[in-house]
Design a protein around this motif. Structure first.
Motif, PDB file in Angstrom:
ATOM      1  N   LEU A   4      67.581  34.267  64.576  1.00  0.00           N
ATOM      2  CA  LEU A   4      66.724  34.512  65.918  1.00  0.00           C
ATOM      3  C   LEU A   4      65.248  33.906  65.551  1.00  0.00           C
ATOM      4  O   LEU A   4      64.552  34.355  64.599  1.00  0.00           O
ATOM      5  CB  LEU A   4      66.537  35.664  66.369  1.00  0.00           C
ATOM      6  N   VAL A  32      63.286  39.227  73.638  1.00  0.00           N
ATOM      7  CA  VAL A  32      64.132  40.411  73.364  1.00  0.00           C
ATOM      8  C   VAL A  32      63.928  41.722  73.547  1.00  0.00           C
ATOM      9  O   VAL A  32      64.563  42.790  74.068  1.00  0.00           O
ATOM     10  CB  VAL A  32      64.881  40.057  71.989  1.00  0.00           C
ATOM     11  N   LYS A  49      62.885  42.291  77.530  1.00  0.00           N
ATOM     12  CA  LYS A  49      63.947  42.245  78.644  1.00  0.00           C
ATOM     13  C   LYS A  49      64.648  43.730  78.826  1.00  0.00           C
ATOM     14  O   LYS A  49      64.831  43.910  79.942  1.00  0.00           O
ATOM     15  CB  LYS A  49      65.010  41.080  78.368  1.00  0.00           C
ATOM     16  N   TYR A  89      59.897  34.499  79.354  1.00  0.00           N
ATOM     17  CA  TYR A  89      60.984  33.361  79.507  1.00  0.00           C
ATOM     18  C   TYR A  89      60.219  32.057  79.752  1.00  0.00           C
ATOM     19  O   TYR A  89      60.217  30.873  79.275  1.00  0.00           O
ATOM     20  CB  TYR A  89      62.250  33.698  80.308  1.00  0.00           C
ATOM     21  N   ILE A 109      69.844  34.481  76.592  1.00  0.00           N
ATOM     22  CA  ILE A 109      69.536  35.942  76.438  1.00  0.00           C
ATOM     23  C   ILE A 109      69.182  36.222  78.099  1.00  0.00           C
ATOM     24  O   ILE A 109      69.502  37.597  78.347  1.00  0.00           O
ATOM     25  CB  ILE A 109      68.262  36.182  75.697  1.00  0.00           C
ATOM     26  N   THR A 126      72.254  36.873  80.011  1.00  0.00           N
ATOM     27  CA  THR A 126      73.311  37.597  79.495  1.00  0.00           C
ATOM     28  C   THR A 126      72.835  39.130  79.119  1.00  0.00           C
ATOM     29  O   THR A 126      73.694  40.221  78.979  1.00  0.00           O
ATOM     30  CB  THR A 126      74.083  37.265  78.313  1.00  0.00           C
ATOM     31  N   THR A 127      71.829  39.578  79.097  1.00  0.00           N
ATOM     32  CA  THR A 127      71.178  40.871  78.812  1.00  0.00           C
ATOM     33  C   THR A 127      70.598  41.737  80.080  1.00  0.00           C
ATOM     34  O   THR A 127      70.548  40.852  81.154  1.00  0.00           O
ATOM     35  CB  THR A 127      70.003  40.941  77.912  1.00  0.00           C
ATOM     36  N   ASP A 143      73.707  44.783  74.377  1.00  0.00           N
ATOM     37  CA  ASP A 143      72.421  43.946  74.451  1.00  0.00           C
ATOM     38  C   ASP A 143      72.348  43.080  72.881  1.00  0.00           C
ATOM     39  O   ASP A 143      72.185  41.963  73.109  1.00  0.00           O
ATOM     40  CB  ASP A 143      70.986  44.562  74.746  1.00  0.00           C
ATOM     41  N   LEU A 192      72.823  39.004  72.232  1.00  0.00           N
ATOM     42  CA  LEU A 192      72.095  38.545  71.450  1.00  0.00           C
ATOM     43  C   LEU A 192      72.414  37.685  70.433  1.00  0.00           C
ATOM     44  O   LEU A 192      72.376  36.497  70.203  1.00  0.00           O
ATOM     45  CB  LEU A 192      70.895  39.313  70.699  1.00  0.00           C
ATOM     46  N   SER A 215      74.559  34.701  71.875  1.00  0.00           N
ATOM     47  CA  SER A 215      73.619  33.841  72.180  1.00  0.00           C
ATOM     48  C   SER A 215      73.232  32.943  71.250  1.00  0.00           C
ATOM     49  O   SER A 215      73.158  31.760  71.419  1.00  0.00           O
ATOM     50  CB  SER A 215      72.366  34.269  73.120  1.00  0.00           C
TER      51      SER A 215
END
Length: 173
Positions: free
Chosen positions: A82, A90, A93, A104, A124, A127-128, A158, A162, A165
């Protein structure tokens, strides 16, 4: 033709609902007013939870604790692949959707949307979930005191998003 339908979708939807209500002999206006009353009452019940979450997120950001945590965690997150630049997203969110949108936007402006960092951040974002916000607002307004396994299941989801992703972004680049 399709653009007219897209622009008119909400009026078409409203007209359809009103027409259906009239056909079923429902007092549409009375139902609408009752729904507005319920919505206002719900807003008043939810507001303290939203305010508390926004204050907590801003305190975390403005105190410098977020930056200190990122510096501390950079070697660990680099190990899993990451980029440390995505770590603020991360962390924010799960707390705040609007805060995450700000982070973002910063990432995309700085690194670009078509870079590895930009793609990971985009995935991220999509999808989170804003876990703590959702739990505090929805369960708080419903009067749920014991969340049981909700938090751990949401955090695991989550984390899975991650990892996925990162895998998807590597496959794209």
């Amino acid at each position: 033709m399709i653009s007219y339908i897209i622009k008119g979708i909400i009026p078409i939807l409203i007209f359809s609902i009103v027409t259906y209500g009239i056909i079923k002999k429902v007092k549409v206006y009375d139902c609408f007013i009752e729904g507005v009353k319920d919505g206002i009452a719900l807003s008043l019940r939810v507001f303290p939870y939203i305010l508390a979450m926004l204050v907590a997120v801003n305190l975390f950001k403005e105190s410098g604790a977020l930056k200190a945590f990122i510096n501390l965690a950079a070697p660990i997150v680099s190990f899993i692949g990451l980029p440390p630049e995505v770590l603020p997203l991360v962390l924010i969110k799960p707390l705040s959707g609007s805060g995450a949108l700000g982070v973002y936007t910063d990432i995309v402006k700085t690194f670009g949307p078509d870079t590895f960092i930009g793609i990971v951040a985009s995935i991220i974002m999509g999808t989170t979930e804003t876990i703590f916000y959702t739990i505090s607002v929805y369960l708080g307004s419903a009067g749920v005191k014991k969340i049981r396994h909700t938090l751990w299941a949401a955090l695991l989801t989550d984390f899975t998003a991650l990892i996925i992703s990162l895998m998807v972004a590597r496959a794209i680049i």
